[in-house]
Every structure is written in structure tokens, then in C-alpha cells.
Design a protein around this motif. Structure first.
Motif, mmCIF file in Angstrom:
data_model
loop_
_atom_site.group_PDB
_atom_site.id
_atom_site.type_symbol
_atom_site.label_atom_id
_atom_site.label_comp_id
_atom_site.label_asym_id
_atom_site.label_seq_id
_atom_site.Cartn_x
_atom_site.Cartn_y
_atom_site.Cartn_z
ATOM 1 N N ASN A 1 56.241 39.998 31.050
ATOM 2 C CA ASN A 1 56.875 40.957 31.544
ATOM 3 C C ASN A 1 57.638 39.427 33.291
ATOM 4 O O ASN A 1 58.017 39.898 34.071
ATOM 5 C CB ASN A 1 55.767 41.111 32.233
ATOM 6 N N ALA A 2 56.474 38.261 33.054
ATOM 7 C CA ALA A 2 56.604 37.544 34.466
ATOM 8 C C ALA A 2 58.186 37.362 34.188
ATOM 9 O O ALA A 2 58.852 35.798 35.131
ATOM 10 C CB ALA A 2 55.715 35.849 33.901
ATOM 11 N N LYS A 3 58.667 36.878 32.999
ATOM 12 C CA LYS A 3 59.840 36.025 32.102
ATOM 13 C C LYS A 3 60.789 37.290 32.453
ATOM 14 O O LYS A 3 62.165 37.111 32.348
ATOM 15 C CB LYS A 3 60.291 35.688 31.161
ATOM 16 N N ASN A 4 60.485 38.936 32.694
ATOM 17 C CA ASN A 4 61.672 39.865 32.419
ATOM 18 C C ASN A 4 62.424 39.763 31.383
ATOM 19 O O ASN A 4 63.462 40.139 31.256
ATOM 20 C CB ASN A 4 62.469 39.545 33.384
ATOM 21 N N SER B 1 67.799 42.152 34.751
ATOM 22 C CA SER B 1 67.752 41.668 36.128
ATOM 23 C C SER B 1 67.189 42.327 36.745
ATOM 24 O O SER B 1 66.323 43.636 36.183
ATOM 25 C CB SER B 1 69.229 41.868 36.594
ATOM 26 N N GLY B 2 66.287 42.482 38.346
ATOM 27 C CA GLY B 2 65.452 43.871 38.369
ATOM 28 C C GLY B 2 64.415 43.306 39.110
ATOM 29 O O GLY B 2 63.429 42.858 37.905
ATOM 30 N N ARG B 3 63.445 43.607 39.914
ATOM 31 C CA ARG B 3 62.266 43.973 40.039
ATOM 32 C C ARG B 3 61.077 44.399 39.754
ATOM 33 O O ARG B 3 60.205 44.260 39.176
ATOM 34 C CB ARG B 3 61.622 43.746 41.478
ATOM 35 N N THR B 4 61.712 45.910 39.211
ATOM 36 C CA THR B 4 61.378 46.566 38.413
ATOM 37 C C THR B 4 60.740 46.516 36.588
ATOM 38 O O THR B 4 60.417 47.466 36.321
ATOM 39 C CB THR B 4 61.529 48.178 38.645
ATOM 40 N N PHE B 5 61.333 45.470 35.990
ATOM 41 C CA PHE B 5 61.467 45.363 35.251
ATOM 42 C C PHE B 5 59.846 45.581 34.059
ATOM 43 O O PHE B 5 60.142 46.400 32.806
ATOM 44 C CB PHE B 5 61.422 43.705 34.214
ATOM 45 N N SER B 6 58.824 45.614 34.785
ATOM 46 C CA SER B 6 57.209 44.954 34.692
ATOM 47 C C SER B 6 57.452 47.303 33.849
ATOM 48 O O SER B 6 55.843 47.615 33.224
ATOM 49 C CB SER B 6 56.538 44.868 34.811
ATOM 50 N N VAL C 1 69.781 48.202 36.426
ATOM 51 C CA VAL C 1 69.623 47.305 35.298
ATOM 52 C C VAL C 1 70.600 46.441 35.009
ATOM 53 O O VAL C 1 71.577 46.815 33.602
ATOM 54 C CB VAL C 1 68.225 47.577 34.420
#
Length: 120
Positions: free
Chosen positions: A74-77, A25-30, A2
């Protein structure tokens, strides 16, 4: 892995406000809890605030309660730190941090920091 990038620091006067942002960065921020720390010259890095993955669980250190607000999109990380009624003693480098769990714990990842300077 991350990566965290902070922005929004600057030079302000006592009583002013600033909003810090931290983009991850990354898709798992949420799935990660996020936090803010700060480090003043000659002092150790200290915890400021943290927020759980959902935003429903929030913690603050006592000396910022009522003045600072942590939030996340979360949609914007992105995680934010809204800082109001700034004081000269808030002067520090502010760091964003992430843990690989939904709730706060020892940070795993750190940003590079953003300088906040509050003049009297």
C-alpha cells in the motif's frame, strides 16, 4: 478516478516465472480491493486472483492455486502477481482491476493490460 498501469509481462518458456506489477494512482489505494484478470485470444476475460485492502483476504481461481501469488504494498500503491511454473495455457493479456470497496467485488477500474506469452 483511479488509473492503473500494469507492467512485467513478456515472453517466457514453460516452467519459468514472471512478476506482474500494477501501480495505481490516487491517495485511496489502500482502501481498495485489487484483482487480476486475464484474457486469452478468442476467450472471455476471466478472474485470476484478488486481494483485500489489508492483504488478509485473498482469492484465487482454481487453476492458478499453488502457482500464482497476489500481494500488495500500500505504501507504493502497487499490487503484484507472482506467477511461477508458467504453462503455455497461461498465455494471455493480464489486467489489473480495482474496486472501490475494501473487499472484492465487481471491478470499477481497469488497467490497459500486459501481455504474457509462455512458449512450450
Amino acid at each position: 478516478q483511479v488509473q492503473l498501469v500494469e507492467s512485467g509481462g513478456g515472453l517466457v518458456q514453460a516452467g519459468d516465472s514472471l512478476r506482474l506489477s500494477c501501480v495505481a494512482s490516487g491517495r485511496t489505494f489502500s482502501m481498495y480491493a485489487m484483482g487480476w484478470f486475464r484474457q486469452a485470444p478468442g476467450k472471455e476475460r476471466e478472474f485470476v486472483a484478488a486481494i483485500s485492502w489489508s492483504g488478509r483476504s485473498i482469492e484465487y481461481v482454481d487453476f492458478v492455486k499453488g502457482r500464482f501469488t497476489i500481494s500488495r504494498e500500500n505504501a507504493k500503491n502497487t499490487v503484484y502477481l507472482q506467477m511461477n511454473s508458467l504453462k503455455p495455457e497461461d498465455t494471455a493479456v493480464y489486467y489489473c482491476a480495482a474496486v472501490q470497496t475494501p473487499y472484492w467485488g465487481p471491478p470499477r477500474y481497469w488497467g490497459q493490460g500486459t501481455q504474457v506469452t509462455v512458449s512450450s
